[in-house]
Enzyme design. Structure first.
Site, short mmCIF file in Angstrom:
data_model
loop_
_atom_site.label_atom_id
_atom_site.label_comp_id
_atom_site.label_asym_id
_atom_site.label_seq_id
_atom_site.Cartn_x
_atom_site.Cartn_y
_atom_site.Cartn_z
N HIS A 22 -4.78 33.98 -17.84
CA HIS A 22 -4.08 32.72 -18.06
C HIS A 22 -4.44 31.71 -16.97
O HIS A 22 -4.39 32.03 -15.78
CB HIS A 22 -2.56 32.96 -18.06
CG HIS A 22 -1.75 31.70 -18.11
ND1 HIS A 22 -0.95 31.27 -17.07
CD2 HIS A 22 -1.62 30.78 -19.10
CE1 HIS A 22 -0.35 30.14 -17.43
NE2 HIS A 22 -0.75 29.81 -18.65
N SER A 23 -4.83 30.51 -17.37
CA SER A 23 -5.06 29.39 -16.46
C SER A 23 -6.07 29.76 -15.36
O SER A 23 -7.23 30.06 -15.67
CB SER A 23 -3.71 28.97 -15.86
OG SER A 23 -3.80 27.72 -15.24
N TYR A 24 -5.66 29.80 -14.09
CA TYR A 24 -6.53 30.26 -13.00
C TYR A 24 -7.07 31.66 -13.29
O TYR A 24 -8.17 32.00 -12.87
CB TYR A 24 -5.75 30.24 -11.68
CG TYR A 24 -6.35 31.04 -10.56
CD1 TYR A 24 -7.45 30.56 -9.85
CD2 TYR A 24 -5.81 32.28 -10.20
CE1 TYR A 24 -8.01 31.31 -8.81
CE2 TYR A 24 -6.36 33.03 -9.16
CZ TYR A 24 -7.45 32.54 -8.47
OH TYR A 24 -8.01 33.28 -7.44
#
Length: 287
Positions: free
Chosen positions: A121-123
């Site tokens: 997720h994301s980073y």
């Protein structure tokens, strides 16, 4: 009246025929049940998931997703990256993207996992890209959950520059670096849940659990050999309910490419928090 011998034989034959028919039906039914059970078991074949969280979060954010997947019979690991979540006591300005890539590689190696569905997720997209480059043979599918898809020698901050307008990029960078320079800590304060449009009833929980993260994790480029390209199943899940989102750029970039499936979810950035049941169902779909 006496019953003739022939009548007795006829009655016995009828009973035998009926008995045989019933027995045959039972056997046939058992075979059909076994066949259906086998098909059902095949349909519910257990999968192995490694779910990697994003910046400032911890494995805790996948709590409800993991519970849902496990209720379906799947195996789920939700590692917390060094310095975050329950490992916040290990935090420091010297924690880097490389540290976090090694964290996840370590889980896959120590648990002797294979055929893994690796979700970031994301980073966490930065992290799983690095892991995939080193452990491609262990990974079945890569899932980018509203996440960055870096190229060789790109850092997260570079990915932001590519994906956002100059104005929005500048706002993000100044926020990250301005936070990290306070008290010379080298740590970025967590972004508020409201900014990522987390559903209101869960914002306090997310804000309470998020902790500072080393700026170095955003500044360090990922170094790739290209070995990760051996993984042919890839999914991008775009959260449509917040902006300015750099992930619209990545969803558009991979849409239509061989091996990629792109899907959208009507929620804020923290999909695993806002829509855990729906996300679990999306994760078990074939790429």
């Amino acid at each position: 009246m006496r019953t003739s011998f022939n009548q007795k034989v006829t009655r016995m034959n009828r009973r035998q025929l009926i008995g045989n028919a019933v027995a045959g039906a039972v056997v046939t039914g058992s075979l059909l049940t076994s066949s259906n059970s086998a098909k059902s078991a095949e349909t519910r074949s257990p999968l192995t998931f490694v779910l990697v969280h994003g910046a400032w979060h911890g494995g805790w954010c996948y709590r409800d997703v993991a519970s849902e997947l496990r209720s379906m019979g799947h195996t789920v690991f939700t590692p917390t990256l060094t310095g975050l979540g329950e490992r916040a006591h290990l935090n420091g300005q010297d924690v880097t993207l490389e540290t976090h890539i090694r964290d996840v590689c370590g889980v896959i190696e120590a648990e002797e996992l294979s055929d893994v569905i690796l979700c970031g997720h994301s980073y966490g997209g930065m992290v799983i890209t690095g892991v995939a480059d080193r452990m491609a043979s262990r990974i079945r599918t890569l899932v980018y959950l509203d996440a960055f898809i870096p190229e060789h020698e790109q850092s997260l901050n570079k990915c932001l520059e590519v994906a956002l307008s100059r104005e929005n990029f500048k706002a993000f960078i100044e926020g990250f670096r301005g936070s990290a320079i306070k008290n010379n800590s080298g740590l970025m304060a967590p972004a508020p849940a409201e900014g990522f449009k987390v559903i209101e009833q869960k914002r306090a929980w997310v804000d309470r659990r998020c902790v500072p993260q080393a700026l170095a994790t955003f500044e360090m480029p990922v170094l790739l050999t290209g070995a990760g390209s051996a993984i042919k199943e890839r999914v991008f899940i775009l959260a449509e309910g917040w902006d300015p989102s750099p992930f619209r750029y990545y969803a558009a970039k991979v849409a239509g490419l061989p091996g990629w499936r792109v899907t959208k979810m009507p929620c804020g950035h923290d999909v695993m928090v806002d829509m855990p049941v729906e996300l679990a169902r999306e994760l078990v779909k074939p790429a």
